[in-house]
Design a protein around this motif. Structure first.
Motif, PDB file in Angstrom:
ATOM      1  N   ILE A  90       1.327   5.316   0.646  1.00 43.98           N
ATOM      2  CA  ILE A  90       0.813   6.277   1.524  1.00 43.98           C
ATOM      3  C   ILE A  90       1.649   7.790   0.797  1.00 43.98           C
ATOM      4  O   ILE A  90       2.929   7.615   0.884  1.00 43.98           O
ATOM      5  N   CYS A 139       1.582   6.741   9.930  1.00 48.15           N
ATOM      6  CA  CYS A 139       0.892   5.700   9.250  1.00 48.15           C
ATOM      7  C   CYS A 139       2.163   4.594   8.785  1.00 48.15           C
ATOM      8  O   CYS A 139       1.724   3.576   8.995  1.00 48.15           O
ATOM      9  N   ALA A 194       1.058   0.659   8.199  1.00 52.39           N
ATOM     10  CA  ALA A 194      -0.057   0.777   7.085  1.00 52.39           C
ATOM     11  C   ALA A 194       0.381   1.052   5.824  1.00 52.39           C
ATOM     12  O   ALA A 194      -0.333   0.826   4.921  1.00 52.39           O
ATOM     13  N   GLY A 195       1.469   0.875   5.466  1.00 48.91           N
ATOM     14  CA  GLY A 195       2.190   0.997   3.962  1.00 48.91           C
ATOM     15  C   GLY A 195       3.417   1.670   4.058  1.00 48.91           C
ATOM     16  O   GLY A 195       4.177   1.808   4.972  1.00 48.91           O
ATOM     17  N   ARG A 227       0.697  -1.311  -0.016  1.00 54.63           N
ATOM     18  CA  ARG A 227      -0.030   0.014  -0.084  1.00 54.63           C
ATOM     19  C   ARG A 227       0.873   1.339   0.092  1.00 54.63           C
ATOM     20  O   ARG A 227       1.882   1.340   0.708  1.00 54.63           O
ATOM     21  N   SER A 280       3.297   2.824  11.910  1.00 55.72           N
ATOM     22  CA  SER A 280       2.060   1.851  12.481  1.00 55.72           C
ATOM     23  C   SER A 280       2.160   0.464  11.335  1.00 55.72           C
ATOM     24  O   SER A 280       1.330  -0.436  11.835  1.00 55.72           O
TER      25      SER A 280
END
Length: 208
Positions: A89, A130, A135-136, A87, A133
């Protein structure tokens, strides 16, 4: 989003008796320069070099970074295509950081939509949170991620075939009577220790 050292301004009190500073992406700042709303801007993205005069503040590495928990060790893959399963970001449209990525993806017949997912955010600190964490991944100037890399929170995963450097430039209207002052300010920035030079992943605009 920005480290903007005030030390040089102490040398130019006669130049800038009043100063207002704000943040915007490259597109927004160029529009404001054209409208006469601001006097100069520190930008990372593209601008019309026939319309604006400029001085280069620094040249920075552009890298891919990910969360240390998502990658076993530093060192990127052999090819950018190996990251497409992640992903992405990234910044909003109009941002110089995004423009550079899109330009280099297009040169490889790729686009941001070729990644497994895309999240757009307008804040570098939020993007970094992000990534931290898990997330990407993201692409940004290495100087913007230097602290996280040093603390071992981020891993540099820049692909071997994706070496990019780009200039941060101070720009102003061509023919401005204040050009010598802007060049002097840029020279003062370049004379600072490497850790104190201005580095932006938004851009900085200034109105006297």
């Amino acid at each position: 989003n920005i480290f903007f050292p005030l030390q040089p301004y102490q040398q130019f009190t006669n130049f800038f008796l009043y100063m207002r500073m704000s943040v915007g992406n490259t597109h927004e700042l160029v529009m404001r320069l054209e409208a006469g709303d601001i006097d100069f801007a520190l930008v990372e993205g593209s601008f019309d070099r026939e319309r604006f005069d400029f001085a280069t503040v620094s040249r920075e590495r552009y890298v891919a970074v990910g969360c240390v928990d998502e990658f076993d060790a530093p060192g990127g893959p052999a090819s950018l295509t190996n990251l497409l399963g992640r992903r992405l970001i990234l910044r909003e449209e109009g941002s110089g950081t995004r423009e550079i990525l899109e330009k280099h993806l297009a040169a490889r017949d790729l686009a941001v939509t070729d990644f497994a997912g895309v999240v757009e955010l307008e804040s570098i600190p939020t993007i970094k949170a992000c990534v931290r964490s898990g997330a990407g991944i993201t692409f940004m100037y290495r100087v913007a991620a230097a602290e996280e890399l040093a603390r071992g929170e981020f891993v540099d995963i820049t692909p071997v075939d994706f070496f990019i450097e780009h200039d941060f430039c101070l720009i102003w209207q061509r023919g401005s009577q204040y050009a010598p002052r802007y060049r002097a300010l840029c020279k003062a920035w370049r004379s600072l220790p490497r850790t104190q030079t201005p580095a932006s992943h938004d851009a900085k605009d200034t109105k006297r």
